[in-house]
Write an enzyme that holds these catalytic residues in place. Sequence first.
Site, PDB file in Angstrom:
ATOM      1  N   GLU A  16       0.860  -1.185   0.000  1.00  0.00           N
ATOM      2  CA  GLU A  16       0.000   0.000   0.000  1.00  0.00           C
ATOM      3  C   GLU A  16       0.891   1.226   0.000  1.00  0.00           C
ATOM      4  O   GLU A  16       1.867   1.299   0.746  1.00  0.00           O
ATOM      5  CB  GLU A  16      -0.899   0.011   1.234  1.00  0.00           C
ATOM      6  CG  GLU A  16      -1.797   1.233   1.311  1.00  0.00           C
ATOM      7  CD  GLU A  16      -2.709   1.232   2.530  1.00  0.00           C
ATOM      8  OE1 GLU A  16      -3.086   2.339   2.959  1.00  0.00           O
ATOM      9  OE2 GLU A  16      -3.016   0.150   3.066  1.00  0.00           O
ATOM     10  N   GLU A  21      -2.209  11.404   3.408  1.00  0.00           N
ATOM     11  CA  GLU A  21      -3.139  11.087   4.481  1.00  0.00           C
ATOM     12  C   GLU A  21      -3.261  12.330   5.358  1.00  0.00           C
ATOM     13  O   GLU A  21      -2.268  13.003   5.627  1.00  0.00           O
ATOM     14  CB  GLU A  21      -2.657   9.898   5.310  1.00  0.00           C
ATOM     15  CG  GLU A  21      -2.696   8.592   4.550  1.00  0.00           C
ATOM     16  CD  GLU A  21      -2.396   7.408   5.429  1.00  0.00           C
ATOM     17  OE1 GLU A  21      -3.304   6.583   5.633  1.00  0.00           O
ATOM     18  OE2 GLU A  21      -1.251   7.297   5.913  1.00  0.00           O
TER      19      GLU A  21
END
Length: 139
Positions: A16, A21
């Site tokens: 990933e 974020e």
Amino acid sequence: MLGTNIKDAGWPGCGELDIMEYVGYDQEVVHANIHTTAFNHMAGTNKGDSIKVKKPYDQFHIYAMEWHKDKIDFFVDNEKYFTFEKPSDKVEEWPFNKPQFLIINLAIGGNWGGKQGIDDSLFPHRYYIDYIRYYKKNN
């Protein structure tokens, strides 16, 4: 981004790549993270970094990632703030020799984002994305 082999390898074996974020309770910090079998937050071996961005919610910013055969660089507004260098050819450490697909999501809650609770008075809320571009370097 997640490996297209997620059905076979599972998470985090598929790899990933978190290009950007953002956690609402830490409003001027943007994060980049990678997750593999060897390196992930569940095992306490996470690889990632963060950068302060003044009021990132007030204007558009450019979040970028450059994926090379031996490293992955992460940027905000052309400032590189995290590099993950390929530690070995072991798939547990570098599953990024396989294709990945892009996910764009607004996650609310969870173990990280919901750690300090959710302010329901903020809803409904809007999530704006100006554009997404993908480039492939010619060899």
